[in-house]
Design a protein around this motif. Structure first.
Motif, short mmCIF file in Angstrom:
data_model
loop_
_atom_site.label_atom_id
_atom_site.label_comp_id
_atom_site.label_asym_id
_atom_site.label_seq_id
_atom_site.Cartn_x
_atom_site.Cartn_y
_atom_site.Cartn_z
N LEU A 52 1.32 -3.46 0.16
CA LEU A 52 0.22 -4.77 0.34
C LEU A 52 1.16 -5.91 -0.34
O LEU A 52 1.28 -5.89 -1.33
CB LEU A 52 -0.75 -4.58 -0.02
N VAL A 53 0.98 -6.99 0.49
CA VAL A 53 1.64 -8.33 0.15
C VAL A 53 0.55 -9.42 0.12
O VAL A 53 -0.55 -8.96 0.68
CB VAL A 53 3.01 -8.66 0.57
N LEU A 54 0.99 -10.61 0.00
CA LEU A 54 -0.04 -11.82 -0.04
C LEU A 54 -0.29 -11.96 1.57
O LEU A 54 -1.54 -12.13 1.88
CB LEU A 54 0.41 -13.01 -0.45
N SER A 91 -3.73 -7.13 3.43
CA SER A 91 -2.98 -7.78 2.35
C SER A 91 -3.37 -7.41 1.25
O SER A 91 -4.46 -6.80 1.09
CB SER A 91 -2.94 -9.12 2.73
N CYS A 92 -2.79 -8.12 0.09
CA CYS A 92 -3.49 -7.92 -1.23
C CYS A 92 -5.00 -8.48 -1.45
O CYS A 92 -5.78 -8.00 -2.19
CB CYS A 92 -2.80 -8.70 -2.44
N ILE A 158 -1.79 -7.91 -10.18
CA ILE A 158 -1.87 -8.68 -8.74
C ILE A 158 -0.64 -9.60 -8.66
O ILE A 158 -0.17 -9.92 -7.71
CB ILE A 158 -3.21 -9.58 -9.07
N ASP A 160 2.08 -8.20 -8.71
CA ASP A 160 2.99 -7.57 -7.79
C ASP A 160 2.93 -7.87 -6.31
O ASP A 160 3.86 -7.57 -5.71
CB ASP A 160 2.66 -5.94 -8.05
N CYS A 161 1.88 -8.47 -5.96
CA CYS A 161 1.79 -9.10 -4.77
C CYS A 161 3.01 -9.84 -4.23
O CYS A 161 3.34 -10.07 -3.26
CB CYS A 161 0.42 -9.70 -4.32
N GLY A 165 5.12 -5.99 -4.24
CA GLY A 165 3.77 -5.49 -3.21
C GLY A 165 3.14 -4.36 -3.93
O GLY A 165 3.60 -3.54 -4.77
N LEU A 166 1.73 -4.35 -3.77
CA LEU A 166 1.05 -3.10 -4.35
C LEU A 166 1.33 -1.84 -3.48
O LEU A 166 0.98 -1.89 -2.23
CB LEU A 166 -0.72 -3.61 -4.09
#
Length: 179
Positions: A52-54, A91-92, A158, A160-161, A165-166
């Motif tokens: 997961l990213v922004l 997403s995050c 967070i 890491d987003c 990514g998570l």
């Protein structure tokens, strides 16, 4: 602030309250042929692909879950499950839907295939809460409605987003097969 221990305490408390509300007489509970209420409480390890990213993107999740299921008053059965979901966009910041299929295998034999077809997601103080509902389509409890509650404190920062990514989450999970 909430932490893994706080999530576990909250989920455990929820399990106690719910189990007192969905109790079924021994003659209606598993094993023994009946189809009474079952409450499973446990932990899951989930993985996101891609991480997961922004920005929202199509994402899949796979989670392995270990449960302890109360199948009648005073009788518990260990169980394991796998949950798979192909999230449309995630997403995050949010999971758009957490629909999928869970396959539960009970120690001593038996299984339940559960289709989750409705979900509400909220993030509070960094903890992701997912309230899901669906039905058992095969095996023990076939035709019965299901409620599933997931509490997932963040495992990665967070920030890491913004970079890798998570990649996954550890969650407390409660699964209820209603009478």
């Amino acid at each position: 602030m909430f932490g893994m221990r706080g999530a576990a305490v909250a989920l455990g408390s929820l399990a106690l309250v719910v189990s007192s509300l969905v109790w079924a007489p021994d003659s209606q509970a598993w094993p023994g042929g009946g189809q009474g209420a079952v409450t499973c409480t446990g932990n899951s390890e989930g993985r996101y692909a891609p991480p997961l990213v922004l920005l929202p993107q199509p994402t899949r999740i796979h989670a392995d879950v270990r449960y302890l299921c109360t199948v009648r008053t005073g009788h518990t059965v260990p169980a394991t499950s796998s949950f798979d979901s192909s999230l449309t966009m995630a997403s995050c910041a949010s999971d758009s839907d957490a629909l999928g299929v869970e396959k539960v295998r009970y120690d001593g034999g038996g299984r339940s295939v559960i289709v989750i077809d409705s979900a509400t997601t909220a993030r509070v103080a960094g903890v992701l809460f997912v309230l899901q509902s669906g039905r058992v389509t095969e095996g023990r409890g076939a035709g019965h409605q299901v409620r599933r509650t997931v509490a997932a404190p963040p495992r990665q920062l967070i920030t890491d987003c913004l970079t890798s990514g998570l990649r996954g989450s550890s969650s407390g999970v409660q699964l209820e097969i209603l009478p």
